[in-house]
Each structure stands twice: as C-alpha cells, then as structure tokens.
Scaffold this motif. Sequence first.
Motif, short mmCIF file in Angstrom:
data_model
loop_
_atom_site.label_atom_id
_atom_site.label_comp_id
_atom_site.label_asym_id
_atom_site.label_seq_id
_atom_site.Cartn_x
_atom_site.Cartn_y
_atom_site.Cartn_z
N THR A 497 67.66 10.85 59.70
CA THR A 497 67.39 11.44 61.09
C THR A 497 67.60 12.90 61.26
O THR A 497 67.38 13.49 62.35
CB THR A 497 68.47 10.76 61.90
OG1 THR A 497 70.11 10.41 61.38
CG2 THR A 497 68.10 9.01 62.32
N ASP A 499 70.39 14.62 61.77
CA ASP A 499 71.09 15.26 62.72
C ASP A 499 72.82 14.97 62.33
O ASP A 499 73.26 14.66 62.98
CB ASP A 499 70.96 14.31 64.18
CG ASP A 499 70.87 13.00 63.85
OD1 ASP A 499 71.10 12.45 62.98
OD2 ASP A 499 71.13 12.27 64.82
N GLY A 862 62.19 11.55 65.68
CA GLY A 862 62.56 13.07 65.54
C GLY A 862 61.63 13.65 64.62
O GLY A 862 61.28 14.81 64.96
#
Length: 886
Positions: A497, A499, A862
Amino acid sequence: MCQGIDTTATAISVPDREILPTNVKALHYDLTLEPNFQDFTYDGTVVIDVDVKEESDFISLNILELQILSTKITQDGTEITSSPKTTYDESTQTSTFKFDKKLKAGSGAIITIEFKGELNDKLAGFYRSSYKHPDGTIHYLATTQMEPTDARRAFPCFDEPALKSEFTVTLIADKEHVCLSNMDEASQKEVDSKITGGKRKAVKFNKTPLMSTYLVAFIIGELNVIETNNFRVPIRVFTPPSSDIEHGRFSLELAAKTLEFYEKAFDSKYPLPKMDMVAIPDFAGGAMENWGLVTYRSVDLLLDESTSGAKLKQRVAEVVQHELAHQWFGNLVTMDFWDGLWLNEGFATWMSWYSCNKFFPEWKIWESYVVEDLASALALDSLRSSHPIEVPIKRADEVNEIFDAISYSKGSAVIRMLSSYLGEDIFMEGIRRYIKKHQYGNTQTQDLWAALASASGKPVEEIMSIWTKKVGYPILTVTELPEKNAIKVKQNRFLRTGDVKPEEDDTIYPVFLEMLTKNGIDKKATLNKREDEFKLENLDFFKLNADQTCIYRTAYTPERLAKLGEAAKQNLLSVPDRAGLLADAASLSASGHQKTSGTLELVKGFNTDSEFLVWDQMIATVASIRATWKFEKQETRDALKKFTLNLVSNKAHEMGWVFAPDEGHLSSQFKALLFGAAGGAGDEKIISAAQDMFKKFAAGDRKAIHPNLRFSVYSLALKHGGEHEFDVLLNEFKTSPDADERNTALRTLGRTTQPELIKRVIALPLQGDVKNQDIYLPLLGLRGEVAGTEAAWSWLRDNWEEIVKVCPPGLSLLGSVVKICVSDFTTQEQLDRVIAFFQDKDKTGYKMSLEQSYDSIRTKIGWLQRDRADVEAFLQKEGLLSGSKL
C-alpha cells in the motif's frame, strides 16, 4: 511412551488461550464407529484411558455437534459415576462432566462415552462424500478431515496437538465396504448391527503409535485399489468406482520412491506398517497427511498422463511428496500448538520441492519456486493485514485462517533461506537431529533452531527468530558510492500500500545480501542494522539476492536497473535472478517506490529471453497492471491489452502450439503459457486455432485439444463464442469422468462476456451440480472482466446467508470465497460499499481474508492515483492509445 521421547516443550505463552484443563491426560482411545448411509448418522463408543494428574471432580474434553447418549467414569474398577452433571461451553466447544466422588491423582481412570453423530456435508470431522457410480446412481462413502480442530466433531476427545495418545479403531460396516484407518487391520469378525438389525462386519485395526487427534482417520465405502511392494512396507492407492484406479499409478510409484528417499534423508524409518493414499470426491483442501492414511482431493492424486497437462503432473508430484514429508515432519514430530503450524507446512512445502528437484531435475523446480511459492509469500506478506509465521492462536475458530501463504509459502521461503545460509548438507543434518530427539513428541520453533544450531555451530535462533515472530519483510534501497567502490544498503518495512507508518518500521531484520558479482556469490555479507556500506571490487556488475534466495525486495536506481536488464541479455543473471528483477519491479510500482512505466519498459526489454519462467513472470507482471487498471477508461485498457499482444505474439508463434510426443516438461508449459496469453490479448490466428480445436472437440473428437491447451482453448472459445460453447462446457463439467477435465470446464465457464450467460454462471455455485468443495471454481473465471467482477460481488451480497450455510465460518472455504468476490475491486467507491456490507456481519472464520481483500483494494487505489497519468504517457509514447501515432 517410547524411549527417548522428549515431552518438555510447553506452548507459547498466549494470555487467555482456550485450552483444556491439565488435570487428566489421555493415554489411549478405543473407538468404535458404525455409520448409517440411509439417514447419514453414525453410532459411536469411545473408551478413553486417562492418567489422573490431579485430584479432580470433573473431566473436560472437546465435543462439537455430537449427541451424548451415556457417559460412565470408573477408576480402579470402581464406577465413579454413570450420569455425571454435564455442562457445555459452545464458544470453546468443550463439555465438562462433573461428579460427586473425586478421582484420585496418580492413578488411571476410564471414560466411556456412547454418542451419536451426523455424517455431515461440511467436509469436516466424520463426513459423507458422494460420487456417481458407473451404474448412474449416487453412492456415498464416509471419510474424515480432522485438521485442525474437527476430531471433536467426529468423537469426544482431548483435541489439541500436544495431547498425543494411542488409538485403537474399530469400524462396523457392510461386508462389501472397504474399511481403512491409520494402521493395518488386526482382525475382522461378524457382528449384529444396531443400525440394520442384520449382520455386518467389525474391522479392528492395530493400535497406533502416540499421535495427535488431528491425524486420526478412518474411511468406509466402496473402493478399488492398486498396490506396490517397491517399498519396505505396502503402499496402496484407493479410489471410489467413479474413478479409474489406474490413474493412481503415477502417485503410487512416486510414493514408493519418495518414502525410501525420505528414510535416507531423515535417517529415520517410516514407523507405520503401511501407507494408504485415497482419492476423496469431496474434499475441502488439496490433501491431508493423516498418518498412514493420506486423503486427497481426487485431482491432486489421480493423473491420466494421456489426457493431463505438464502443470497437473507437477502439481500431483508436489502434493504427494508434501504429504509424505509430513509423515515425519508433523506426524512423528508435531508442533505443540497451532502457533507452530508453519513447522508442519513450511517444512513440508520446502521438502516437496527439495525432493521433486531430486526426482525430476528437468523440471527446474527451484526456478519455478521463485515464480510461485516465493511470489505468493511476498504478495501476501506485503499487506498490512498479514500475520507473523508464528501467529498467536487463542481460539479454535481462529486456526483455519492461518492455513495460508504465510504458513506454507513464507514458511518454506524461510527454510530455503536458512538452508542456503547453512549449506544443504548441514541443514539436513540438523533436521535429522531434530527428528531423532523429538520423535513421538511435540516441539516449538526454538527446538528446530536448536537442532540446526547444534549441527552448524551458528546462532540460528538469534538470526532466524525475527523472521518467524515478526510480520512482513524489508525493502532494501541501494545507493551507489562510486568514489568508494561501495554501495549503501538501507532496510525499511515494505508494504504494497506504500503507506508505512513509523511505528510499523521498527523491526531490523538480519538480511543475507547474497551479493552476486562477476566473482560469484558473497554469502557472508549481512545487513544487521538499518543501513550499512559494503565494499565491492568495482561497480560494473552487482546484484543483491542472488537466485532470489532471501525474503526481501530490492530497489535500485533506474540506471542500475537498466544495467541489470543488459546483464540479463548477456546471460550474467540466472533465471531466478531475471524473474526476481521483474517481480520486484512490479511490486515496487504497486507500492510507489518506482514508476509503472519503468516496469513496463523493463518487461519489454526481456522480450528476447528464452526461458519459460522468465516469460511466466513477465506475463504475470503485465497481468497485475491490467488487473489494477480493469475499471479504467476503455481506451487505456485496450492499449494495455495491445501491449500484451505486442509482447507475446511473436514468441507464441515462434514456439507454436503443436506438442511433440516427447515434448519437454518446461517446453510444454511454455507453449501453453504463450498460447493463452497471446490469444487472451487478441491474437487472431491463435483465437481461430482455438475455435477450430473446440469445434472438433464439440463434435466428439476428444483428442482435438491437447491437454496443455485445454484451459486456454475452452476460455478463448467461450469468450469469442456464445450459448453453444457454454452448453458444451457445462456438459463437459457434468459428464466427464476425469476430475481435472471437469474442473477445467467449471473454471472456464466464467470467461463468458455475455450478460445472460454470466447469470447462468453465478447460479452454478449454489446448485446441486457443484460440490461444496468447488463452490469457488465458477467464480474464478469471472474475475477477468468488469461485468464478471461485479456479478461475483452481487452474487456474494445477494446470497450471503445461504453461502454461510454452505461454507461454515469455522472452515477455510468461506475466506477463499470472500477474497475471490471482493479483492478485485479498484476504486474507493467499491471499497466503501464492500465495507458497508460487512459492517454488521459476524466475521468469524474469514476476518483475516476480508482485511487482506481490503488492503488489496487499497493498494490498487493508491497505485492508480500515483501512476494513472504515467501509464497513459507510456502507452502514448508506445503508440498504443487511440489517436496516438502508430
């Protein structure tokens, strides 16, 4: 208890773990069962000899969905009670029998329980499996699946892996039925049946060695058999009459060679007097390693080499060798609780590849391992919702969720990494010591580390415990320092992801760099801190993670990546190295560490490669991008499809799709891969060839489609056809006598693009024609297109209550179905509606799968936000977008 047994291991400390009291310990079960195939019930009696460890006025044991008819407890020949007060805790699946007179500590006692159970259709415990007899009628057999916690569903027991006992099993059945259990037959006699009122046979089996309840197995039914004496003890394969018993010949002979190989490799004799392997028509998993009586999904045991492709042959070999490895690693030596599942599954997975490589070197197993098992492990473990290899387990209903790519694939990847670090010979010596010390006992992970440390003289636990106790793995960022002839390597937590939060990046892994240069592979270089510098002779050529032996992703500068692409063309990189570069690039694009255009450029640069597994990774890399862009503008999707066509079409035509009688194993898969990829991307000649093959097949020519092409031909014919093609495949699914042929037809039905046919596909899973074990198969084909993805989600949403009944939350099937129907979405709006649907649902048994699906969607959201314009610019540059210069 056998001499030399080590029983000192204790479970990992997990607060509030739900385990049985330790006031008594089971020593021996005498179990008698009689099934009724008319109403699908069975009568049972179990007599349990226990050692009373503490003075007690109660006994607790596991029971699930059984009707207790009577209970009697005696000690020293005196009846303590014949009607104890009974309480049942549904959440822990535990019955407690309480009585007025206490059991004396230090003495034995006997629990006798008469009970009634259901031959259920849940593929768990003692259950029924159906098949179509050659005479056209439906027949049944009774079989078992106890792992992880369903022995309690078959008979009252102390159902934890550390509570090993001996078992004597007696089965009462009709005279024409075959009766099987873990051990060989001890005696047979005629008895009066309580169920039929007539005469039946009672088959008693010899007493087992000490073993865990989850490995107990018994089968009753009509079965055909073949046998070989090519091993020290008899080996048999059984199938119901619906299957050709000769299709078990490959597995039979492979088992004989494999058991002999494992005896030498482990320096330990297979301890049972026989090995039976049985094809079960209804089976939730792939296979189950019951000691001496291994059960298989039919397609994972039976092989018709005249009608099966190379991929299936490799799958069957791997599954057979995996289950036989368990006879030592899991059965003889068993993890003490389910936290240690990886000790069983990770090692058996590694061992199946290790032995396959010895038996079939031409298959180049360790190369395909990188593209398959390692890739699977890294994909799942790059999600925030992953879990450590050793995951704390509190409740029985949590166990099924960890039968996943972490326990199997990451577990085996850790074993592979460690065996490379220690050296294969030293590693196997450590395994031999481990088995010898702990045979018939239970272990924790540190027991394995200790044995490997004693063999190698290296601090194995210090090095390896982080890899099993911590979730995830690192990305290594490489910075070049030309003025020092050195590189700086920094490690951080990798999440797909993209993040990572500071608190998620506090683990420092001991990373074996496995540095490849023109001088060979440096196995000593290790990164033990956040970042460090490493001196090289020069920076002309280097690559980390030689042969993709270790568990990490590597981020190079774009310039170094380009140089490595050139090095690949100069044959300086192995097949695993080349495949690994592509896999890393795809993953780094998804997470935002590099641009997707760079990955597409890298893939394009490999288009002259000659190796199947490199092309396999190339096609998988592009497929992952296309799956993420699935809901984007049609012109962008068309351009990515055209990119795929340009990539694979020439190679597909160069390789061709005609198979020589002696076609090599990898060559067969290579041709099939390219044929399917090019046809799926719109190659008109291949589509025409597929349609021609299918037309002949539909007209009755069973040999018109080569087995290696079956899936692709079915898919292409249906995608470019209509109702006629659909009906032909539906009939093939319903009527073919071969499990592989039926499954292939069922999997491809979802490839249709016509709305009316899609409706027929989503109606299939809950119809009687599709077995519960296969409920997910028609859904798989739907995932490729927008309409199919939406249809699968609608089916899940609209039929949720019925799906939960068919796939009980305590079993693993529900999680798989949820993931298939949810994880292919790519937008925030889609994620929001999925979250809203599950907001108020009981997530028992599939919570982890659902969270992983959410993470997968978030990854794609994303990725698209970052690289939507980047990909369009690349496609524009390549002349693939509408209106661009061609």
